[in-house]
Every structure is written in C-alpha cells, then in structure tokens.
Scaffold this active site. Sequence first.
Site, PDB file in Angstrom:
ATOM      1  N   ASP A  38     -12.529-103.815 -28.527  1.00  0.00           N
ATOM      2  CA  ASP A  38     -12.420-102.224 -28.142  1.00  0.00           C
ATOM      3  C   ASP A  38     -11.056-102.303 -30.542  1.00  0.00           C
ATOM      4  O   ASP A  38     -10.445-101.141 -30.178  1.00  0.00           O
ATOM      5  CB  ASP A  38     -10.695-102.484 -27.796  1.00  0.00           C
ATOM      6  CG  ASP A  38     -11.256-103.196 -26.468  1.00  0.00           C
ATOM      7  OD1 ASP A  38     -11.799-103.447 -26.087  1.00  0.00           O
ATOM      8  OD2 ASP A  38      -9.889-103.864 -25.967  1.00  0.00           O
ATOM      9  N   GLU A 208     -14.018 -95.714 -18.547  1.00  0.00           N
ATOM     10  CA  GLU A 208     -12.989 -96.684 -20.134  1.00  0.00           C
ATOM     11  C   GLU A 208     -13.411 -95.895 -20.948  1.00  0.00           C
ATOM     12  O   GLU A 208     -14.715 -95.706 -21.788  1.00  0.00           O
ATOM     13  CB  GLU A 208     -12.032 -98.602 -19.703  1.00  0.00           C
ATOM     14  CG  GLU A 208     -13.377 -99.283 -19.909  1.00  0.00           C
ATOM     15  CD  GLU A 208     -13.289-100.025 -19.772  1.00  0.00           C
ATOM     16  OE1 GLU A 208     -12.206-100.599 -18.533  1.00  0.00           O
ATOM     17  OE2 GLU A 208     -13.952-100.476 -20.362  1.00  0.00           O
TER      18      GLU A 208
HETATM   19  O1  FUB Z   1      -9.958-105.177 -24.059  1.00  0.00           O
HETATM   20  C1  FUB Z   1      -9.324-104.755 -23.426  1.00  0.00           C
HETATM   21  C2  FUB Z   1     -10.171-103.744 -22.275  1.00  0.00           C
HETATM   22  O2  FUB Z   1     -11.287-104.520 -22.400  1.00  0.00           O
HETATM   23  C3  FUB Z   1      -9.785-102.746 -23.201  1.00  0.00           C
HETATM   24  O3  FUB Z   1      -8.940-101.954 -22.998  1.00  0.00           O
HETATM   25  C4  FUB Z   1     -11.299-102.494 -21.565  1.00  0.00           C
HETATM   26  O4  FUB Z   1     -11.978-100.776 -22.406  1.00  0.00           O
HETATM   27  C5  FUB Z   1     -12.770-103.305 -22.152  1.00  0.00           C
HETATM   28  O5  FUB Z   1     -12.925-103.317 -22.921  1.00  0.00           O
END
Ligand code: FUB
Length: 331
Positions: A38, A208
């Site tokens: 991320d 997301e």
């Molecule tokens: O790294 C944790 C979670 O995995 C993130 O919040 C999501 O976007 C995914 O990448």
Amino acid sequence: MRFRAAGVVAVALLCTGPTVAAQSVRSGNPILPGWYADPEAHIFAGEYWIFPTYSAPYGQQTFLDAFSSRDLVTWVKHPQVLDTADVAWARRAVWAPSIIEKGGWYYLFFGANDIQNDQQKGGIGVARARTPAGPFKDFLGKPLIDAFHNGAQPIDQMVFRDVDGTYYIVYGGWRHCNIAKLNDDFSGLVPFPDGSTFKEITPAGYVEGVFMLVKDGKYYFMWSEGGWTGPDYAVAYAIGTSPFGPFNRVGKILQQDSMVATGAGHHSILHAEGSANWYIVYHRRPLGETDRNHRVVSIDELHFDAQGLIQPVVITKAGVKADSLRTSHKP
Ligand code: FUB
C-alpha cells in the site's frame, strides 16, 4: 540505514562520462527491503518519500516505517515513524498511510484495527509531526472516521488537495468509496451544503485502495480490484470532471505478469512538478509467493497518451532509471 534494491542495474558504459553512467543506474524492483504494501509516494523538501503498510500478520502491524531517496535508487529507512504506542485507540492492522503537508505540519492519515462493524473501536486516524520522518503523534485522541458510512469500511484513505485548495479525504473498503471534506486544521469533517458529510463516489468494479489526482483539468480516480490476497489484484481507473465524479470505469492499468510478479495493486502516483516523468509505486507478490502478506513495493513508469488516457503499465524487474530531483526537474 541506506538500501539499494537487490536488482539494481548499473550499466555504466566504460567510455562515457559520469552523467551517462548515473542515468544508466536503475532502481531495480522491489525498491524497498522487506515485506511492505500500500505505498504512498511523495516529494517533500527535495526528497522522494514512500510511506507503506508493514505487511505482516495483523497483530504485528503496530507501526509504520517510511523511506526517503534523492534519486529513486538508494533509499533510506526511517523506522517506526508512527507507533501504536502513541495512539491509544489503535492496536493492530495499521494500514495504508496517506500523508500531506500543511502549515508546517505533516499529517499522516492511517487505518487501524480493521473494524468489521460500528461496535468495534478503530477506523481512520490522523497523526502529525514537524517532519516526514516523524515521530507522528496522534492528533485527535480518537479516529477521525470511526464507523461505516454508505457501506464503506473506514480504511484505505487518501487525502486529496483540489485545485481550489480544498482538502478532501477519499476512502473506503468493502467495495464502497466515499468522499468527505476536511476542515482547515484536519481535526474534523465539514458537511456539504446539502447537509451530508459522506458522499459515495464508487465506480463499477471498485474494491479498495483509492488514489485520486488532477491533471490537465481531468480528475483521475484509480482503485484496486480483485482480492488483495490473490494473484488477480489489479488497478483500474476512471476519469471525471470533479472530485465527485461521476466516475465511469475506463479500464485496467496495472496487473500481474506471469514472468515478473503477481497481485500487483494498491498504488500511488509520483510526479515532480515540471518533470516529464510519471511513476507508479505499488505492491506486488514475487513469483511463487503465496503468503498473503508477502508483498513488496515496486516502481515502474506511468504514461499518458495524447488524449490523457493512462496506458497499461509494463511491470518490470529493472524498475526505473535514476531520477535526481536536483538536476532533472524545473521548480
Ligand atoms: O495492507 C492491508 C490491506 O491490503 C489494504 O488496506 C488493502 O488495500 C490491501 O492492500
């Protein structure tokens, strides 16, 4: 601690001068040592910075490291710029930092605790520090967003400064994305004229990892789709005429390549004002890795075509050429 990616390719031609040799050095991929995900990339005070999630089991995700570089090749680690020891309400799953400078402060927005419903404590918090290297301290003593709105899990935030100077937070997991307006000192949210505080702007396919930028009057809305634990994780995008959309999906720009890596997603875009170079910084899983947390941060070139459409990214093991902020960019 200074770090050069294992795959750094220094193609220093024997009969060329130092300039050509320096330009031939590449970052290699991954660019950061260890498991991280991320990544949000920035330029602060003449240096490149990357703020990633520490990609470990949730219970061990209790801090954030940051990394800085002058050339995209050599990275300096700044350990634990944020630690849950300084955030009373956060205990695990510290995710997806988004950072912005305003008024002499660096504000770091982060998700914590991976809440599953409104009864659980956690959500999106804000910490601040005088330098990007921290130490960041909890700004509010509680989350800024502590509940689900329009179905959006309060995670994966990005703080976006519009061309008129208004700051918005765009965020959301569980296939829903909201936009909300931040107040002047980032201590709270300002309702919109219609009385609502959270407006849903979810495009088709969104999961997301939202990232928004404005370029040549176009609002680019990018997101991750597919499952982040699997190989099909990818980034797609839409273009709108305002931060509120509507955002209609254009297509995928980042995805796995069976010769390079799988699970390529949750990205940010890096660009120095006046430079012709655009970069995408993202995480991916090395070939053969199936552990959900074994994600690494990589960088590759991003290109727009003459119409402003984003061309599919070619993910590489070589990374990008050295790009010194001091020499290559106009102020
Ligand atoms: O790294 C944790 C979670 O995995 C993130 O919040 C999501 O976007 C995914 O990448």
